[in-house]
Design an enzyme around this catalytic site. Structure first.
Site, short mmCIF file in Angstrom:
data_model
loop_
_atom_site.label_atom_id
_atom_site.label_comp_id
_atom_site.label_asym_id
_atom_site.label_seq_id
_atom_site.Cartn_x
_atom_site.Cartn_y
_atom_site.Cartn_z
CG ASP A 157 -9.46 2.56 -0.68
OD1 ASP A 157 -8.97 1.49 -0.72
OD2 ASP A 157 -8.60 3.51 0.17
CG ASP A 210 -2.35 0.77 1.03
OD1 ASP A 210 -2.26 1.54 0.11
OD2 ASP A 210 -3.13 0.52 1.94
#
Ligand code: DGJ
Length: 736
Positions: free
Chosen positions: A548, A478
């Site tokens: 997301d 990430d």
């Protein structure tokens, strides 16, 4: 050989199956662009070169008063001299002079494709897949050579370009820009198509006509970013998904980039792409060289759909690497939206138990397992398992999950450091910061200065220790903020403009080392969703978390847009809980499943809170996905109905299909996102089928139709496909 050279006319012609690219060296040594477009038979194309005249107020080079470099189409235009359009190269001398003028010196044509040192790039699986032309140009005054590379793929309509500058002289030069490619088109009759977005809203398609002047997309964020993808297409005004011309320009790079299209006073168009020159300056000492990242150029006469399929094939087989390139990826369950930071080993094992019942194959432990990390305010940088929180060691947890019959994956955010972390307390100077300025926080965190070798070494050692401590099959990498205070004690003064690019090179070095050390691990790239979805990252990690935003309706747009240049097998997509955590919307489970199947397919919800009936539905969906997976991930992708366009007389429909390479099977997915009372039933025209073959549709339809009937007359969707806002349908076709 796909590269032809006519020594009499000094013409180079590059042929792919359906495209040609041609250029010519002038008697003075200038390298002029002749043509890029649909394939042509002749190599002698010098009649296409139009230059000189028409550019009042422009000057001419002293050695060619009849020429106007300001109007001539060029392969490697320099700056500071008589071409006022966007340059591909700008070089500053020690005395401050800023100019570059490159002339042909020599060339070499070879089979295959060389690697780019320290940079991601497309590659050949065998020497016959591509030929490479290396054209060496030189600026006499600077004693600088620039080698222009062109790799021509034998079976794909793709040509890749990159450039290497080498300082052979005695003075130190500063490269203020070395772009990867420049293509001059004779007209401006194009639409420009780009992928714009934001966090939770990545890669929406935007299309507009070219106008005079410069239109550009770029990133100054230190990463490619959510906002604009390093991709642009120029297409004919009439281009659709199926028809019309389309040119794709894609940068294999994950940092600051720029793609600009400049329409000149004479209405010609120059496309230049590469590392963003803004803020960039690279010191090139005598004997040193600099490599500009690879640019992918693709051409299609079959509209944007054809362009996408070429890029998909190229990236599936000639960019993604390692054993996971072709291997079926496990269906996973990620605990992020299930628990956020609030979990321990028992909770994860409970989820794994339920997952097994539904046929899910891997559990991924997301953020929160390390250091002091119960929220996003601390812990990044301390990649040490928090055994107190988990209740056991990582090894013990992995073994428990494996005992439930699942593989295990883990999350990292390696490039970051929390001010509240042991690493930051021990090395407060390891993050990007500027003397005399505050440090800007993003999500309460700072960015590690990867230009420092000791930072890279520490990171590799920490990650290696965790990955060696247990049987880990997958890593989610990430990156949750963009760069600020980009400054490094290693590269101060004249070298300060190198820092952002050196950061990306440092990242690539780490990723390469991890790929070599852990070839069995499946890596997934992520950046607050899809903030760093680019070909550079795909070289190291064959999949990227798309967004997301896991709302299936929003995902239709995100995944549809993403597919413009990225293959389905690279698109991370999960089924999440309803109401959706990001939008509050509720779509049926099968609808959410259908959308996630157009991707890597997985789940991200608390399986201990779903009903047995839902688990059964998930099991059915998983079975279907496993059956269709080769088709979905390796087949050709056709976009049929766009979520960006309203349905008009029919309700809003998004549709796409996957067709196997031999066209013997296909999967059609249709999604209905709104209800229009008393509306006409939509009819979908299929694509990519064999017109003469007969296809049997899902058994329950008991219909067998020819490919041409399905593609020309289309398929009316059944009446039942009209009630309720979120309806979806999967139709499997098999030739009989
Ligand atoms: C952003 C990612 O996109 C999410 O999936 C999740 O991993 C969080 N970061 C964790 O902090």
């Amino acid at each position: 050989m796909a590269v032809f050279f006519d020594p009499g006319q000094m013409i180079f012609k590059l042929d792919t199956p359906r495209s040609s690219y041609a250029m010519q060296v002038s008697p003075q040594g200038y390298l002029f662009h002749l043509y890029y477009g649909a394939r042509v038979s002749d190599t002698e194309l010098s009649h296409l070169l139009v230059h000189g005249g028409g550019a009042s107020f422009s000057a001419s080079p002293a050695d060619a008063p009849e020429l106007s470099l300001d109007t001539a189409p060029q392969e490697c235009p320099g700056s500071g001299l008589s071409d006022y359009r966007a340059p591909m190269i700008s070089v500053r001398e020690e005395n401050g002079a800023l100019a570059a003028c490159l002339k042909y010196v020599s060339h070499e044509i070879r089979k295959g494709k060389p690697a780019l040192p320290g940079l991601p790039a497309t590659y050949c699986n065998g020497e016959d897949e591509a030929d490479t032309l290396a054209l060496t140009m030189r600026d006499e005054r600077l004693d600088l050579t620039v080698t222009l590379y062109y790799s021509v793929f034998a079976k794909l309509d793709a040509i890749t370009r990159w450039a290497v500058a080498q300082n052979n002289g005695a003075q130190t030069l500063t490269l203020e820009s070395l772009q990867s490619a420049c293509v001059d088109f004779p007209g401006m009759d194009f639409d420009m198509v780009t992928l714009r977005g934001a966090w939770m809203r990545e890669r929406h398609i935007e299309r507009h006509g070219l106008f005079h002047g410069t239109q550009s997309i770029q990133s100054r964020r230190g990463s490619s970013g959510h906002q604009l993808n390093p991709f642009a297409a120029l297409c004919s005004k009439d281009a659709t998904e199926e028809n019309g011309e389309a040119y794709g320009f894609h940068l294999v790079y994950s940092g600051n980039f720029r793609i600009e299209a400049e329409v000149s006073q004479l209405s010609s168009t120059r496309v230049v792409l590469g590392v963003n020159p803004e803020g960039f300056a690279w010191r090139l000492c005598p004997g040193e060289s600099f490599t500009a990242p690879e640019a992918v150029l693709a051409y299609s006469k079959e509209g944007l759909g054809g362009l996408s399929r070429t890029l998909h094939r190229l990236y599936r087989k000639n960019l993604c690497r390692g054993e996971w390139r072709d291997k079926r990826r496990p269906i996973l369950i990620n605990n992020w939206e299930a628990t956020y930071f609030n979990f321990d080993a028992d909770k994860l094992v409970a989820i794994a138990k339920q997952a097994k019942k539904a046929g899910i194959e891997m559990l991924v432990m997301d953020d929160g397992w390390f250091g002091k990390r119960d929220g996003d305010v601390s812990g990044l940088g301390d990649w040490v398992v928090n055994e107190k929180k988990l209740g056991c060691s990582l090894h013990a947890l992995v073994e428990r999950v494996k005992a439930e019959g699942l593989l295990f994956g883990i999350w990292f955010e390696p490039e970051m450091i929390s001010p509240d972390s042991d690493l930051c307390r021990a090395h407060p100077d390891w993050c990007f910061h500027m003397p005399g300025r505050d440090k800007s926080l993003g999500r309460n965190q700072l960015v590690l200065n990867l230009t420092l070798p000791q930072v890279r070494e520490n990171l590799l050692a920490q990650l290696t220790a965790v990955l060696e401590s247990a049987d880990i099959s997958y890593v989610k990498w990430d990156f949750n903020r963009n760069l600020t205070e980009v400054f490094s004690s290693e590269y101060m003064g004249a070298q300060a403009g190198e820092t952002a690019h050196r950061y990306v090179l440092g990242l690539y070095e780490i990723l390469e080392a991890l790929n070599r050390r852990f070839p069995r691990i499946l890596f997934e790239s992520c950046s607050g969703g899809g903030g760093r979805f680019d070909p550079g990252m795909l070289y190291y990690m064959p999949q990227t978390w798309c967004s997301d935003d896991t709302d299936a309706i929003e995902r239709l747009k995100i995944q549809y847009g993403t597919s413009l240049c990225y293959p389905v097998m690279s698109m991370g997509a999960h089924v999440s809980a309803v109401p959706n955590h990001g939008t509050g919307r509720t779509a049926p489970l099968t609808f959410r499943g259908g959308v996630a199947m157009c991707g890597t397919f997985g789940y991200e919800l608390d399986l201990t809170k779903v009903s047995e009936a839902e688990l059964d539905t998930m099991e059915d969906m998983n079975e279907s996905f496993l059956a269709w997976q080769p088709l979905i991930t390796q087949g050709d992708f056709y976009r049929l109905a766009s979520p960006f366009e309203s349905g008009g007389a029919a309700a809003d429909i998004t549709a796409w299909m996957f067709v196997s390479e031999d066209r013997s099977e296909a999967l059609l997915q249709v999604f209905r996102t709104s209800v229009l009372p008393n509306s006409r039933q939509p009819r979908i025209r299929l694509r990519g089928l064999d017109p003469g073959a007969r296809y049997r549709l899902n058994e329950d339809w008991s219909l067998t139709l020819h490919g041409d009937t399905l593609m020309n007359a289309g398929l009316p969707l059944p009446e039942v496909f009209g009630y309720g806002p979120y309806q979806s349908m999967d139709i499997y076709l098999k030739s009989v």
